[in-house]
Design a protein around this motif. Structure first.
Motif, PDB file in Angstrom:
ATOM      1  N   HIS A 128       0.666  -0.624  -0.219  1.00  0.00           N
ATOM      2  CA  HIS A 128      -0.096  -0.095  -0.037  1.00  0.00           C
ATOM      3  C   HIS A 128       0.739   0.827  -0.132  1.00  0.00           C
ATOM      4  CE1 HIS A 128       1.439  -0.632   4.524  1.00  0.00           C
ATOM      5  NE2 HIS A 128       0.466   0.668   4.777  1.00  0.00           N
ATOM      6  N   HIS A 129       2.282   0.879   0.165  1.00  0.00           N
ATOM      7  CA  HIS A 129       3.048   2.349   0.507  1.00  0.00           C
ATOM      8  C   HIS A 129       3.663   2.082  -1.008  1.00  0.00           C
ATOM      9  CE1 HIS A 129       3.308   3.618   4.023  1.00  0.00           C
ATOM     10  NE2 HIS A 129       3.555   2.087   4.983  1.00  0.00           N
ATOM     11  N   MET A 130       3.593   1.499  -2.378  1.00  0.00           N
ATOM     12  CA  MET A 130       3.763   2.421  -2.835  1.00  0.00           C
ATOM     13  C   MET A 130       3.102   2.703  -4.372  1.00  0.00           C
ATOM     14  SD  MET A 130       4.961  -1.913  -4.329  1.00  0.00           S
ATOM     15  CE  MET A 130       6.193  -2.976  -3.391  1.00  0.00           C
ATOM     16  N   ALA A 131       3.592   3.376  -5.125  1.00  0.00           N
ATOM     17  CA  ALA A 131       2.911   4.622  -5.707  1.00  0.00           C
ATOM     18  C   ALA A 131       2.109   4.126  -7.097  1.00  0.00           C
ATOM     19  CB  ALA A 131       4.376   5.449  -6.465  1.00  0.00           C
ATOM     20  N   ASP A 132       2.434   3.039  -7.714  1.00  0.00           N
ATOM     21  CA  ASP A 132       1.541   2.445  -8.334  1.00  0.00           C
ATOM     22  C   ASP A 132       1.620   0.727  -8.142  1.00  0.00           C
ATOM     23  OD1 ASP A 132       0.440   1.057 -10.319  1.00  0.00           O
ATOM     24  OD2 ASP A 132       2.217   2.017 -12.036  1.00  0.00           O
ATOM     25  N   PRO A 133       0.528   0.798  -7.236  1.00  0.00           N
ATOM     26  CA  PRO A 133       0.259  -0.889  -6.682  1.00  0.00           C
ATOM     27  C   PRO A 133       0.463  -1.899  -8.081  1.00  0.00           C
ATOM     28  CG  PRO A 133      -0.496   0.154  -5.208  1.00  0.00           C
ATOM     29  CD  PRO A 133      -0.470   0.627  -6.392  1.00  0.00           C
ATOM     30  N   ALA A 134      -0.649  -1.754  -8.584  1.00  0.00           N
ATOM     31  CA  ALA A 134      -1.088  -2.391  -9.869  1.00  0.00           C
ATOM     32  C   ALA A 134       0.387  -2.395 -10.551  1.00  0.00           C
ATOM     33  CB  ALA A 134      -1.579  -1.788 -11.099  1.00  0.00           C
ATOM     34  N   ARG A 135       1.293  -1.549 -10.700  1.00  0.00           N
ATOM     35  CA  ARG A 135       2.923  -1.889 -11.660  1.00  0.00           C
ATOM     36  C   ARG A 135       3.390  -2.940 -10.222  1.00  0.00           C
ATOM     37  NH1 ARG A 135       7.579   0.466 -10.143  1.00  0.00           N
ATOM     38  NH2 ARG A 135       9.282  -0.269 -11.807  1.00  0.00           N
ATOM     39  N   ALA A 136       3.330  -2.531  -9.399  1.00  0.00           N
ATOM     40  CA  ALA A 136       3.984  -3.719  -8.805  1.00  0.00           C
ATOM     41  C   ALA A 136       3.828  -5.002  -8.216  1.00  0.00           C
ATOM     42  CB  ALA A 136       4.123  -3.254  -7.624  1.00  0.00           C
ATOM     43  N   LEU A 137       2.645  -5.501  -9.337  1.00  0.00           N
ATOM     44  CA  LEU A 137       1.965  -6.464  -9.101  1.00  0.00           C
ATOM     45  C   LEU A 137       1.972  -7.232  -9.688  1.00  0.00           C
ATOM     46  CD1 LEU A 137      -1.060  -5.919  -7.296  1.00  0.00           C
ATOM     47  CD2 LEU A 137       0.613  -7.159  -6.205  1.00  0.00           C
ATOM     48  N   ARG A 138       1.921  -6.634 -11.263  1.00  0.00           N
ATOM     49  CA  ARG A 138       2.482  -7.304 -12.743  1.00  0.00           C
ATOM     50  C   ARG A 138       4.191  -7.440 -12.141  1.00  0.00           C
ATOM     51  NH1 ARG A 138      -0.376  -2.982 -14.381  1.00  0.00           N
ATOM     52  NH2 ARG A 138       1.388  -1.305 -14.796  1.00  0.00           N
ATOM     53  N   GLN A 139       5.033  -7.018 -11.466  1.00  0.00           N
ATOM     54  CA  GLN A 139       6.211  -7.004 -11.666  1.00  0.00           C
ATOM     55  C   GLN A 139       6.622  -8.362 -10.508  1.00  0.00           C
ATOM     56  OE1 GLN A 139       8.715  -5.721 -13.317  1.00  0.00           O
ATOM     57  NE2 GLN A 139       8.845  -3.686 -13.207  1.00  0.00           N
ATOM     58  N   ILE A 140       5.624  -8.246  -9.447  1.00  0.00           N
ATOM     59  CA  ILE A 140       6.130  -9.505  -9.319  1.00  0.00           C
ATOM     60  C   ILE A 140       5.429 -10.846 -10.061  1.00  0.00           C
ATOM     61  CG2 ILE A 140       5.109 -10.619  -7.241  1.00  0.00           C
ATOM     62  CD1 ILE A 140       4.538  -8.123  -5.585  1.00  0.00           C
ATOM     63  N   ARG A 141       4.332 -10.851 -10.351  1.00  0.00           N
ATOM     64  CA  ARG A 141       3.900 -11.840 -11.293  1.00  0.00           C
ATOM     65  C   ARG A 141       5.388 -12.351 -12.031  1.00  0.00           C
ATOM     66  NH1 ARG A 141       2.443 -13.130 -15.987  1.00  0.00           N
ATOM     67  NH2 ARG A 141       0.547 -15.010 -16.239  1.00  0.00           N
ATOM     68  N   GLY A 142       5.291 -10.960 -12.340  1.00  0.00           N
ATOM     69  CA  GLY A 142       6.896 -11.426 -13.907  1.00  0.00           C
ATOM     70  C   GLY A 142       7.814 -12.328 -13.431  1.00  0.00           C
ATOM     71  N   ILE A 143       8.398 -12.105 -12.194  1.00  0.00           N
ATOM     72  CA  ILE A 143       9.721 -12.688 -12.150  1.00  0.00           C
ATOM     73  C   ILE A 143       9.247 -13.761 -11.085  1.00  0.00           C
ATOM     74  CG2 ILE A 143      10.515 -10.347 -10.881  1.00  0.00           C
ATOM     75  CD1 ILE A 143      10.184 -11.017  -8.452  1.00  0.00           C
ATOM     76  N   LEU A 144       8.191 -14.392 -10.800  1.00  0.00           N
ATOM     77  CA  LEU A 144       7.721 -15.606  -9.863  1.00  0.00           C
ATOM     78  C   LEU A 144       7.628 -16.886 -10.953  1.00  0.00           C
ATOM     79  CD1 LEU A 144       4.277 -14.814  -7.850  1.00  0.00           C
ATOM     80  CD2 LEU A 144       6.531 -16.106  -7.029  1.00  0.00           C
ATOM     81  N   THR A 145       8.292 -17.671 -10.497  1.00  0.00           N
ATOM     82  CA  THR A 145       8.487 -19.322 -11.033  1.00  0.00           C
ATOM     83  C   THR A 145       7.074 -19.952 -11.898  1.00  0.00           C
ATOM     84  OG1 THR A 145       8.334 -20.581  -9.025  1.00  0.00           O
ATOM     85  CG2 THR A 145      10.564 -19.947 -10.355  1.00  0.00           C
ATOM     86  N   PRO A 146       7.085 -20.363 -12.525  1.00  0.00           N
ATOM     87  CA  PRO A 146       5.743 -20.638 -12.646  1.00  0.00           C
ATOM     88  C   PRO A 146       4.595 -21.608 -12.070  1.00  0.00           C
ATOM     89  CG  PRO A 146       6.618 -20.952 -14.631  1.00  0.00           C
ATOM     90  CD  PRO A 146       7.992 -20.621 -13.628  1.00  0.00           C
ATOM     91  N   GLY A 147       3.234 -21.155 -11.759  1.00  0.00           N
ATOM     92  CA  GLY A 147       3.066 -21.785 -10.436  1.00  0.00           C
ATOM     93  C   GLY A 147       3.359 -21.249  -8.597  1.00  0.00           C
ATOM     94  N   GLY A 148       4.106 -20.577  -9.411  1.00  0.00           N
ATOM     95  CA  GLY A 148       4.700 -19.669  -7.617  1.00  0.00           C
ATOM     96  C   GLY A 148       3.903 -18.654  -7.114  1.00  0.00           C
ATOM     97  N   LEU A 149       3.799 -18.228  -5.972  1.00  0.00           N
ATOM     98  CA  LEU A 149       2.814 -17.892  -4.772  1.00  0.00           C
ATOM     99  C   LEU A 149       3.338 -16.430  -4.057  1.00  0.00           C
ATOM    100  CD1 LEU A 149       0.177 -19.411  -3.293  1.00  0.00           C
ATOM    101  CD2 LEU A 149       1.571 -19.152  -1.259  1.00  0.00           C
ATOM    102  N   PHE A 150       2.417 -15.848  -4.813  1.00  0.00           N
ATOM    103  CA  PHE A 150       2.602 -14.218  -3.526  1.00  0.00           C
ATOM    104  C   PHE A 150       1.974 -13.841  -2.688  1.00  0.00           C
ATOM    105  CE2 PHE A 150       1.522  -9.673  -3.509  1.00  0.00           C
ATOM    106  CZ  PHE A 150       2.276  -9.524  -3.570  1.00  0.00           C
ATOM    107  N   ALA A 151       2.322 -14.246  -1.310  1.00  0.00           N
ATOM    108  CA  ALA A 151       1.665 -14.197  -0.043  1.00  0.00           C
ATOM    109  C   ALA A 151       1.484 -12.279  -0.193  1.00  0.00           C
ATOM    110  CB  ALA A 151       2.353 -14.558   0.752  1.00  0.00           C
ATOM    111  N   LEU A 152       0.469 -11.750   0.524  1.00  0.00           N
ATOM    112  CA  LEU A 152       0.255 -10.757   0.575  1.00  0.00           C
ATOM    113  C   LEU A 152      -0.259 -10.412   1.646  1.00  0.00           C
ATOM    114  CD1 LEU A 152      -0.065  -7.297   0.016  1.00  0.00           C
ATOM    115  CD2 LEU A 152      -2.040  -7.972  -1.375  1.00  0.00           C
TER     116      LEU A 152
END
Length: 284
Positions: A128-152
């Protein structure tokens, strides 16, 4: 990242602010360790993740909980504060896990460093501190391995410590302080309290679980709660002093006077009351 209050003044004030924030983050980790462990234990991981990234790691509450939960994993801890990362590195050395922790200093609103291809990305009270959370989420998805998990993990609200009728001379003081913070954060931190499910879906994640962790810890459980309350209210004072009525500010200063008879450290009716919301999302 993460930040729990406002930044103030020139460099020497910033250093003092960093120190007080680091103390607060350490106390948060100490007092809420069981709740953090409950979240890491709940994560619907596939197998045992070996490569983990902790975004907005602060002084390491999530990092060390993840190292405990996944004993074969290595964690890349990312934060914008050099002081916080130094503190985290010292803790890793004291705990004998230096070889399992890699720290990266980065402002993720500016440039994303190379964080490899993690199996798990953890972001607690930082998105929530990031200026553009949507961009950050796309970046996170981009670096995760296939099937990788994101915990928010996000705070549903700042902790409360005092009973509603306290202090005796100004009942409800804590809630009035929080009301000022909520009003200011509505403009300054607009994404705090967001409904993150739709954001995750829009970024290409499938939400696999959501959990609200209620926190209600009585003072008798730990003397650290008094120190946690003191550190929290000190930071709150810095954020709201100019907006409080004079009588409220006087009452708050009495609570913060550790040598006085009304010191918050002398109270036996403190508790920690808050909620944390955790979402687990798989790269779709």
């Amino acid at each position: 990242m993460p930040h729990t209050a406002h930044d103030h003044g020139p460099h020497h004030e910033t250093r003092r602010d960093d120190d007080s924030q680091a103390e607060l983050l350490d106390l948060d980790a100490e007092v809420l360790s069981e709740h953090i462990a409950a979240i890491t234990g709940w994560l619907p991981v596939d197998g045992n993740p070996r490569r983990i990234v902790d975004l907005g790691c602060g002084t390491g509450a999530g990092t060390f909980a993840l190292l405990t939960r996944f004993p074969e994993a290595r964690v890349t801890a990312v934060d914008s504060s050099v002081d916080h990362l130094n503190r985290l590195r010292d803790k890793a050395c004291e705990s004998g896990v230096t070889d399992r922790v890699h720290v990266v200093q980065a402002d993720l609103d500016a440039v994303w460093p190379d964080l490899g291809e993690p199996d798990l990305v953890w972001a607690s009270a930082s998105l929530h501190h990031m200026a553009d959370p949507a961009r950050a989420l796309r970046q996170i998805r981009g670096i995760l391995t296939p099937g990788g998990l994101f915990a928010l993990v996000e705070l549903a609200g700042f902790p409360r410590f005092l009973p509603a009728d306290a202090p005796a001379e100004r009942p409800g003081l804590e809630e009035r302080c929080h009301a000022v913070i909520e009003h200011r954060h509505a403009a300054q931190v607009p994404h705090r309290g967001a409904d993150w499910g739709p954001w995750l879906t829009a970024a290409g994640f499938t939400v696999e679980g959501e959990r609200t962790i209620g926190v209600d810890i009585e003072h008798s459980r730990s003397e650290a709660i008094g120190r946690y309350a003191l550190a929290s209210l000190r930071r709150i004072r810095g954020a709201v002093a100019d907006a409080l009525p004079a009588d409220d500010l006087t009452a708050l200063d009495r609570l913060l006077d550790t040598g006085g008879p009304h010191s918050i450290l002398r109270r036996d009716d403190l508790a920690v009351r808050t909620e944390r919301v955790a979402l687990a999302a798989r790269r779709a």
